[in-house]
Design a protein around this motif. Structure first.
Motif, mmCIF file in Angstrom:
data_model
loop_
_atom_site.group_PDB
_atom_site.id
_atom_site.type_symbol
_atom_site.label_atom_id
_atom_site.label_comp_id
_atom_site.label_asym_id
_atom_site.label_seq_id
_atom_site.Cartn_x
_atom_site.Cartn_y
_atom_site.Cartn_z
ATOM 1 N N PHE A 24 -6.312 4.967 -1.231
ATOM 2 C CA PHE A 24 -4.888 4.673 -1.152
ATOM 3 C C PHE A 24 -4.415 4.290 -2.543
ATOM 4 O O PHE A 24 -5.212 4.199 -3.494
ATOM 5 C CB PHE A 24 -4.601 3.565 -0.135
ATOM 6 C CG PHE A 24 -5.159 2.219 -0.530
ATOM 7 C CD1 PHE A 24 -4.366 1.273 -1.167
ATOM 8 C CD2 PHE A 24 -6.484 1.889 -0.258
ATOM 9 C CE1 PHE A 24 -4.879 0.032 -1.531
ATOM 10 C CE2 PHE A 24 -6.999 0.659 -0.619
ATOM 11 C CZ PHE A 24 -6.196 -0.276 -1.262
ATOM 12 N N ASN A 56 0.837 -1.199 0.000
ATOM 13 C CA ASN A 56 0.000 0.000 0.000
ATOM 14 C C ASN A 56 0.868 1.244 0.000
ATOM 15 O O ASN A 56 1.918 1.296 0.659
ATOM 16 C CB ASN A 56 -0.876 0.046 1.256
ATOM 17 C CG ASN A 56 -2.099 -0.819 1.132
ATOM 18 O OD1 ASN A 56 -2.289 -1.471 0.113
ATOM 19 N ND2 ASN A 56 -2.921 -0.825 2.164
ATOM 20 N N THR A 101 0.474 5.557 0.505
ATOM 21 C CA THR A 101 -0.328 6.770 0.639
ATOM 22 C C THR A 101 0.012 7.669 -0.538
ATOM 23 O O THR A 101 1.076 7.526 -1.160
ATOM 24 C CB THR A 101 -0.018 7.504 1.949
ATOM 25 O OG1 THR A 101 1.331 7.998 1.899
ATOM 26 C CG2 THR A 101 -0.174 6.579 3.156
#
Length: 657
Positions: A193, A137, A139
């Motif tokens: 995200f 993941n 940001t």
């Protein structure tokens, strides 16, 4: 867990999934209760339920997303359980907890499991600890230039909403904002995200079923790589990719079962993965509900997944023996009211007639080769509203082999009767007949670029459309003559020396064809649907013609090759019919969500002027040319009809001498 028997279930949903659950309830001898919005008052799921409760309003926010009203409906009708279907409140942990707090059986996983998987960010962190393969993941602030392309994803929800592929840093901010708005509108949570985007990714998912005694089944994988805007269009079981990598199936099943065990999952759920052609796979998400595509698993396993949901919710254990290996092959084609050739523009209105040939079962099975049909539509005069998803039906073909399943699904769609709305039917037929798709050589980017343009083309070519126009003209001529007080006078005859008018027809993509009744050999008209024999180059073809008179006479024409919708061209159109020059028109009914310009602003060709939401997706309306905004006669929050003027653009005068 002790058993908690129930004899009635409220279905907190609409459309085909509500009909599916109602059918399963009746098969188990359970009383079924429906809820409905005002536009759905005459919907099939309402008629098929034993009782129904009105949820006043039109939009999902006022109706199917009103958890308190749904619980009140269950109490008022004595429903002892609630099945949420998919979408709406199906993955809302607060609603699940409220149902249980009200003493009603929740047919789904525990609120804790829904919460654990409700945030994709948190879910990936938790399941990574269980050894499930992951993509990292990111940001938005963590995305570096080397990470592109990236996929912006909504943390909550699914169905492709709040997802955007971003290829350059310059596009990131705009797409983040759009994804956040869409996610907020669809799921009430605008968190997004980013993750690495695999250009040749395959979307593979595993159906799991788990009981409260600790038994977890992985009961088959599904291939869901044919998508538009990250929403599935075709699904199949088993997966052609997994068939090529036998060891991959064992690893997928193990990862899916581990994911379910890690969160103490109960009921039906799906663990989704993104895979490569080499057989690598990475976790995407857990859908804590029944999936739209569950019929292909039911067809290839013989299971009734909704029935098993009832059993697990009642505290009963799954059978001690796991289901046998899958059998045969199943393909599910999602029929949408949308125009793939026009940026997937959704359509709303009336479906006058809907029939699919070769149907051997509806909402269950099938137990033999043929078509299973799970539909939101009645056979006649179903209204498709702008407030909801544009999916009309699921056409599921089941056969011993993939080639046979493809063939029977293609034939059923090609010969289906779908009158009244633009759909993606021609696209589905062309995909099923595509050589690469037949060979199993495809990925999630299949419906893009030149291939999409080719596959979205109408099934009928120019010569076939001309034949269709000739058949339509012959039928209208015959009916016009029969209705005339002077039957021997041809329709359109005028006493000013001009010849009779020859009917002309316009297709949805604005091509015009003049009827050539010399091609027509015979017409058999039963007053509803006419059968016309058309001859060209010594070959006779049969064409079915159905006319729907109104403000515009619309003629639905069906041939062995495909179907076409033709509109009779008015030879003397009203001067009021044309919008003022420079008008920007709403392409569909919907709600204005954002306005990006104001009167007096200069805009460039292709620049978005305002945005609208229709059928749960956001659509931009852009300036067709350079100019100046003369007026914007709409405001944010306003409901508008298709064809309404939403802005007027005038020449900036820069080119004047």
């Amino acid at each position: 867990m002790t058993e908690t028997a129930f004899d009635s279930v409220l279905v907190a949903n609409r459309g085909e999934i509500a009909r599916r659950v109602i059918a399963a309830a009746h098969a188990r001898g359970l009383r079924a209760v429906a809820v409905y919005s005002d536009p759905d008052a005459s919907a099939p799921h309402v008629a098929e339920a034993d009782e129904a409760v009105r949820l006043p309003g039109e939009s999902p926010a006022d109706t199917y997303l009103q958890g308190e009203k749904i619980i009140a409906a269950a109490k008022a009708t004595g429903a002892q359980a609630i099945h949420p279907g998919y979408g709406f409140l199906s993955e809302n942990a607060d609603f699940a907890a409220a149902v249980q707090a009200a003493g009603i059986v929740w047919i789904g996983p525990s609120p804790d499991a829904i919460t654990a998987m409700g945030s994709k960010v948190a879910a990936k962190a938790r399941l990574a600890e269980a050894g499930v393969p992951m993509l990292t993941n990111l940001t938005p602030d963590q995305v570096s230039d080397s990470d592109f392309p990236v996929l912006v994803k909504a943390s909550a929800g699914g169905g492709g909403r709040g997802m955007r592929v971003v290829r350059t840093r310059g596009e990131l901010e705009e797409n983040l904002a759009a994804a956040e708005r869409e996610a907020k509108s669809a799921f009430g949570d605008g968190t997004v995200f980013c993750e690495r985007y695999l250009e040749r990714g395959r979307h593979i998912e595993v159906q799991v079923m788990a009981d409260s005694q600790g038994t977890v089944w992985a009961v088959g994988e599904r291939e869901c790589s044919i998508q538009r805007r990250h929403q599935k269009v075709l699904e199949e079981a088993p997966s052609p990719l997994v068939e090529r990598h036998p060891a991959m199936r064992t690893a997928l099943y193990e990862a899916a079962a581990n994911a379910a065990k890690a969160i103490g999952y109960t009921g039906a759920g799906t663990v989704e993965f993104l895979a490569t052609d080499a057989g690598e796979f990475f976790f995407l998400e857990v859908n804590t509900r029944l999936q739209v595509e569950h019929p292909v698993t039911e067809a290839t396993t013989g299971l009734d997944l909704v029935g098993l949901q009832f059993d697990v919710a009642a505290g009963r254990p799954l059978p001690s023996a796991e289901p046998p290996a899958t059998r045969g092959w199943a393909i599910e084609a999602r029929l949408y009211a949308e125009d793939p050739a026009n940026d997937w523009r959704p359509a709303a209105g009336t479906v006058h007639r809907f029939e699919v040939p070769g149907v051997v079962s509806e909402f269950s099975g099938p137990d033999r080769p043929g078509i299973r049909l799970d539909s939101a539509l009645a056979r006649r005069d179903s209204v498709v509203e702008v407030f909801y998803d544009p999916m009309l039906a699921k056409v599921i073909g089941f056969a011993p082999t993939r080639a046979q399943a493809l063939a029977i699904t293609e034939a059923a769609l090609r010969k289906a009767t779908i009158h009244g709305l633009t759909t993606n039917r021609d696209l589905l037929v062309r995909i099923l007949a595509d050589a690469d798709f037949k060979a199993g050589d495809f990925a999630t980017d299949f419906l893009t670029g030149e291939r999409l343009e080719r596959l979205a083309a109408p099934l009928l070519d120019e010569a076939e459309l001309a034949e269709a126009a000739s058949a339509a003209g012959a039928v209208l001529d015959r009916r016009g003559a029969a209705a005339s007080p002077l039957p021997h006078v041809a329709p359109g005859w005028r006493n000013i020396g001009a010849r009779s008018l020859v009917p002309e027809f316009r297709t949805a993509d604005e091509r015009e064809f003049r009827a050539d009744t010399g091609q027509v050999a015979t017409v058999v008209d039963d007053g509803d649907r006419a059968t016309v024999a058309v001859e060209r180059d010594g070959i006779r073809r049969t064409v079915a013609v159905t006319a729907y008179p109104g403000d515009r006479t619309v003629v639905e024409v069906e041939t062995a090759r495909g179907a076409a919708t033709l509109t009779l061209v008015d030879p003397l159109p009203s001067a009021d019919a044309a919008a003022a020059a420079g008008s920007l028109l709403a392409p569909m009914p919907g709600v204005i969500t954002r306005i990006g310009a104001q009167e007096g602003d200069s805009v460039a060709a292709g620049q978005p002027v305002l945005w609208m939401e229709a059928m749960k997706m956001e659509h931009a309306i852009s300036a067709p040319t350079d100019g100046v905004i003369a007026s914007i006669p709409v405001e944010v929050g306003q409901n508008i009809d298709a064809g309404a003027v939403v802005a007027v653009l005038e020449d900036s005068g820069d080119n004047e001498e």
